[in-house]
Design an enzyme around this catalytic site. Structure first.
Site, PDB file in Angstrom:
ATOM      1  N   ALA A 162      -5.576  -3.063   5.820  1.00 44.15           N
ATOM      2  CA  ALA A 162      -6.218  -1.762   6.084  1.00 44.15           C
ATOM      3  C   ALA A 162      -7.030  -1.309   4.878  1.00 44.15           C
ATOM      4  O   ALA A 162      -8.192  -0.896   5.007  1.00 44.15           O
ATOM      5  CB  ALA A 162      -5.165  -0.712   6.439  1.00 44.15           C
ATOM      6  N   GLU A 184      -3.855  -1.363  -6.302  1.00 45.01           N
ATOM      7  CA  GLU A 184      -2.780  -2.146  -5.681  1.00 45.01           C
ATOM      8  C   GLU A 184      -1.640  -2.263  -6.683  1.00 45.01           C
ATOM      9  O   GLU A 184      -1.849  -2.732  -7.796  1.00 45.01           O
ATOM     10  CB  GLU A 184      -3.307  -3.528  -5.261  1.00 45.01           C
ATOM     11  CG  GLU A 184      -2.234  -4.531  -4.880  1.00 45.01           C
ATOM     12  CD  GLU A 184      -1.302  -4.051  -3.746  1.00 45.01           C
ATOM     13  OE1 GLU A 184      -1.803  -3.649  -2.687  1.00 45.01           O
ATOM     14  OE2 GLU A 184      -0.073  -4.058  -3.962  1.00 45.01           O
ATOM     15  N   THR A 221       0.262  -7.694   5.461  1.00 49.88           N
ATOM     16  CA  THR A 221      -0.782  -8.427   6.188  1.00 49.88           C
ATOM     17  C   THR A 221      -0.755  -9.904   5.790  1.00 49.88           C
ATOM     18  O   THR A 221      -0.834 -10.788   6.639  1.00 49.88           O
ATOM     19  CB  THR A 221      -2.167  -7.823   5.870  1.00 49.88           C
ATOM     20  OG1 THR A 221      -2.082  -6.407   6.030  1.00 49.88           O
ATOM     21  CG2 THR A 221      -3.237  -8.396   6.766  1.00 49.88           C
ATOM     22  N   GLY A 261       1.636 -13.271  10.686  1.00 45.72           N
ATOM     23  CA  GLY A 261       0.984 -14.404  11.346  1.00 45.72           C
ATOM     24  C   GLY A 261      -0.512 -14.140  11.509  1.00 45.72           C
ATOM     25  O   GLY A 261      -1.276 -15.050  11.843  1.00 45.72           O
ATOM     26  N   ALA A 310      -0.226   3.911  -7.467  1.00 44.37           N
ATOM     27  CA  ALA A 310      -0.560   5.326  -7.261  1.00 44.37           C
ATOM     28  C   ALA A 310       0.746   6.108  -7.192  1.00 44.37           C
ATOM     29  O   ALA A 310       1.695   5.687  -6.536  1.00 44.37           O
ATOM     30  CB  ALA A 310      -1.342   5.482  -5.963  1.00 44.37           C
ATOM     31  N   ASP A 352       5.693   4.552  -0.412  1.00 45.74           N
ATOM     32  CA  ASP A 352       5.152   5.426  -1.475  1.00 45.74           C
ATOM     33  C   ASP A 352       4.125   6.419  -0.925  1.00 45.74           C
ATOM     34  O   ASP A 352       4.122   7.594  -1.287  1.00 45.74           O
ATOM     35  CB  ASP A 352       4.411   4.613  -2.553  1.00 45.74           C
ATOM     36  CG  ASP A 352       5.281   3.581  -3.235  1.00 45.74           C
ATOM     37  OD1 ASP A 352       6.475   3.500  -2.904  1.00 45.74           O
ATOM     38  OD2 ASP A 352       4.744   2.852  -4.096  1.00 45.74           O
ATOM     39  N   ARG A 369      11.741  -6.696  21.395  1.00 41.11           N
ATOM     40  CA  ARG A 369      12.327  -7.020  20.094  1.00 41.11           C
ATOM     41  C   ARG A 369      13.567  -6.180  19.786  1.00 41.11           C
ATOM     42  O   ARG A 369      14.559  -6.686  19.249  1.00 41.11           O
ATOM     43  CB  ARG A 369      11.289  -6.774  18.999  1.00 41.11           C
ATOM     44  CG  ARG A 369      10.135  -7.738  19.077  1.00 41.11           C
ATOM     45  CD  ARG A 369       9.006  -7.327  18.154  1.00 41.11           C
ATOM     46  NE  ARG A 369       7.968  -8.351  18.129  1.00 41.11           N
ATOM     47  CZ  ARG A 369       6.889  -8.297  17.379  1.00 41.11           C
ATOM     48  NH1 ARG A 369       6.674  -7.273  16.578  1.00 41.11           N
ATOM     49  NH2 ARG A 369       5.995  -9.263  17.411  1.00 41.11           N
ATOM     50  N   GLU A 425      -0.420   0.675   8.445  1.00 43.26           N
ATOM     51  CA  GLU A 425       0.986   0.927   8.791  1.00 43.26           C
ATOM     52  C   GLU A 425       1.503   2.254   8.238  1.00 43.26           C
ATOM     53  O   GLU A 425       2.515   2.778   8.711  1.00 43.26           O
ATOM     54  CB  GLU A 425       1.859  -0.240   8.281  1.00 43.26           C
ATOM     55  CG  GLU A 425       3.220  -0.266   8.956  1.00 43.26           C
ATOM     56  CD  GLU A 425       4.097  -1.453   8.529  1.00 43.26           C
ATOM     57  OE1 GLU A 425       3.559  -2.444   8.013  1.00 43.26           O
ATOM     58  OE2 GLU A 425       5.315  -1.360   8.734  1.00 43.26           O
ATOM     59  N   ILE A 476      -2.575  -5.965  13.435  1.00 44.81           N
ATOM     60  CA  ILE A 476      -3.798  -6.461  12.789  1.00 44.81           C
ATOM     61  C   ILE A 476      -5.025  -5.785  13.417  1.00 44.81           C
ATOM     62  O   ILE A 476      -5.981  -5.429  12.726  1.00 44.81           O
ATOM     63  CB  ILE A 476      -3.884  -8.005  12.889  1.00 44.81           C
ATOM     64  CG1 ILE A 476      -2.662  -8.648  12.195  1.00 44.81           C
ATOM     65  CG2 ILE A 476      -5.179  -8.536  12.301  1.00 44.81           C
ATOM     66  CD1 ILE A 476      -2.576  -8.480  10.698  1.00 44.81           C
TER      67      ILE A 476
END
Ligand code: ADP
Length: 585
Positions: free
Chosen positions: A146, A165, A174, A178, A287, A354, A414, A553, A569
């Site tokens: 994202a 990051e 990600t 898969g 961050a 976070d 699931r 997410e 995705i």
């Protein structure tokens, strides 16, 4: 007498030389030495070059780690060479690979015959110095799918962008996924003459999430999924396989598969594209706080880099793309008691929530936080997703317990399967399939590294007879035999009388047989920050928080109670692009 003296001398000489031969040398010989260790995908073989008492080079000769994890080996190699220390810390997020690589290097060093204590440690080079303050148009928090998508889109709209990051490498969840992408009316469907539509996809998203999704957001996802996939293919240069996968809860086969069926292709190509835009990616930069001005507009981010506090200002806005909280046990338990302890996680160690904490602190609304999804068949040691287990999605395996009995419909949702597994002996399930299922699905070829690793770690057995396979895991072989016979009868009659398994039933035939042990692990957190269809963050009072956008997410309300496989995705691409466009306006 002289003879005796001479003999004694000889004896003492030979004892001394024996002592020398036994013990360590007093210096490390120059040369190249080979060693092996077991990583996630099986054996890693390295060659280690020693020169002047120091590690001069390390080369990986053989390995079966996935492409994303190879990056971890490079990082360790650099650190070992820089510090002359063979006991460097593992790279978080790539523990098994790191341990295997380290073992291989240590094994190679042992061939020098010298003691490790002769390696004089060197100071770790200081991290590169950063400025105290950076100014940009847009700051993106998180370099998963994202965040990278949003950053590229904003940069293409003329924005000056910096991506933060916290981990030493980009990718997040990600990267370890898969990478499958649900897109209605896509090019592979067209080739295979599969009828589909955005409406049908929309209906599946709503139904799959028990009608709890925000209809407006689900609508955007359904309408723009194809466009997002085409953007990845045409603009970012992502390569897709020419087949699709059929994930549970979708009405038709619509999930595109990236090259090699891993998220590496997406992260690798997005990172390359980001580089092309000239936007810096600040790694190891966490961050910690959103900065707001007196009017309640988000104007920047405070972050931490190796103990240094850095202030990033964002003229146009901040995009929160920090992922979910699937790796954070305490946070999971806070929002859903059942999903805390007791579950491993398929997630990247960076998925600690976070962004949710930062956004909530400045008044953002968090929604659906109790909706946490477990994936039923994961590695019992690491919690990682097991792609070899996709043979289940092809309808060609059954799940049994230690007692050799089936206990759930294998193609259930699931969450239902996960709960059922946890009630079985040891909280694990055993997936059983036969030679023809393996041959037809090709899982041992498509996911060879994982397959070999599972065998090496004794999580998967291949045996000529059912009895042998069962004995490996101490499963009741007599019962398993009966279970298989019953199943074959159901297949013959076309109806599963025990669990009403959907789809076409294929009977089991000849060996070799395969049994894989697995257990549920937390996979996706559906809850998160509330956004509108422009990816703007909405406050607890229902107002837009100016200057703050969110995608991926970290966002809630899109998938309702349950995200369908391969929808994440599509979601991160669609909303990543929207966030990148909105912030540029
Ligand atoms: P998505 O699928 O939504 O893109 P990912 O899990 O793939 O989510 O990516 C989220 C990224 O955000 C991860 O790489 C993670 O390490 C990173 N991240 C999480 N928290 C922070 C933070 N506080 N600062 C910077 N990066 C963060």
């Amino acid at each position: 007498m002289r003879k005796i003296m001479a003999m004694l001398l000889l004896l003492s000489l030979s004892l001394t030389s024996a002592a020398c031969g036994n013990g360590a040398k007093d210096s490390i010989p120059d040369g190249t030495f080979e060693g092996t260790g077991n990583g996630r995908g099986g054996e890693i073989k390295v060659s280690l070059t020693m020169k002047d008492q120091e590690v001069a080079d390390i080369e990986v000769l053989e390995n079966q780690e996935s492409e994303g994890l190879s990056e971890a080996m490079n990082m360790l190699k650099e650190e070992i060479i820089a510090t002359n220390n063979l006991d460097v810390d593992v790279v978080s997020g790539a523990t098994l690979t790191s341990v295997g690589f380290r073992l291989a290097v240590q094994d190679a060093f042992s061939k020098t015959g010298a003691d490790k204590s002769l390696l004089l440690k060197k100071e770790k080079p200081a991290p590169e110095k950063r400025e105290e303050k950076y100014d940009a148009d847009v700051i993106v928090i998180g370099a998963g799918g994202a965040g990278l998508t949003a950053a590229i889109t904003a940069a293409e709209n003329g924005m000056n962008v910096i991506v933060l990051e916290k981990m030493p490498m980009a990718g997040g969840n990600t990267l370890i996924s898969g990478g499958e992408y649900a897109a209605p009316e896509n090019w592979v469907q067209e080739k295979e003459a599969i009828e589909d539509s955005a409406d049908l996809f929309y209906g599946d998203i709503m139904k799959g999430g028990d009608e709890e999704s925000n209809p407006a957001l689900a609508r955007v996802l359904a309408d723009k999924a194809l466009e997002g996939a085409e953007w990845l293919r045409d603009e970012v240069g992502m390569i897709f396989e020419d087949y699709m996968l059929f994930f549970g809860g979708h009405s038709v086969e619509r999930s595109l598969v990236p090259k090699n069926a891993t998220g590496y292709e997406m992260i690798h190509k997005l990172t390359e594209k980001l580089k092309e835009t000239g936007s810096p990616l600040h790694l190891e930069t966490k961050a910690t706080e959103l900065i707001m001005d007196e009017n309640g507009r988000v104007t920047g981010v405070k972050a931490e880099y190796h103990g240094q506090i850095i202030e990033y200002t964002a003229k146009k806005g901040v995009i929160m793309a920090s992922g979910g909280f699937g790796y954070n046990k305490e946070m999971r338990a806070k929002y859903n008691e059942e999903m805390g302890e007791g579950y491993l996680s398929t997630n990247s160690v960076g998925s600690m929530g976070d962004g949710l904490v930062m956004a909530e602190k400045i008044g953002a609304s968090l929604v659906d936080m109790s909706f946490i999804q477990a994936y039923p068949t994961c590695d019992t040691q690491s919690g990682a997703l097991l792609y070899v287990g996709d043979v289940r999605m092809e309808g060609r395996s059954i799940l049994v317990n230690k007692e050799g009995k089936r206990f759930v419909e294998e193609l259930e949702r699931r969450d239902v399967i996960s709960k059922a597994v946890l009630q079985q002996t040891g909280g694990v399930s055993y997936m059983f399939w036969d030679a023809s299922a393996m041959e037809d699905s090709g899982m041992d070829v498509k996911h060879a590294a994982e397959y070999n690793g599972l065998i090496a770690r004794k999580q998967l057995v291949k045996a000529d007879t059912l009895e042998e396979a069962a004995a490996f895991f101490e499963i009741d072989a007599e019962e398993l035999k009966k279970t298989v016979e019953n199943y074959n009868q159901y297949a013959k009659d076309g109806k599963d009388l025990e669990f009403n398994k959907r789809g076409k039933l294929v009977p089991f035939g000849e060996g070799p047989y395969y049994i894989m042990v697995s257990k549920p692990a937390i996979h996706h957190t559906m809850g998160g920050i509330k956004i509108n269809t422009e990816a703007q963050v909405v406050s607890t009072e229902g107002k837009v928080i100016e200057g703050l956008f969110a995608a991926g997410e970290v966002v809630g309300d899109i998938h309702g109670t349950n995200r369908l496989g391969s929808n994440a995705i599509a979601d991160i691409t669609v909303f990543g692009r929207i966030a990148g466009e909105s912030v540029s306006k």
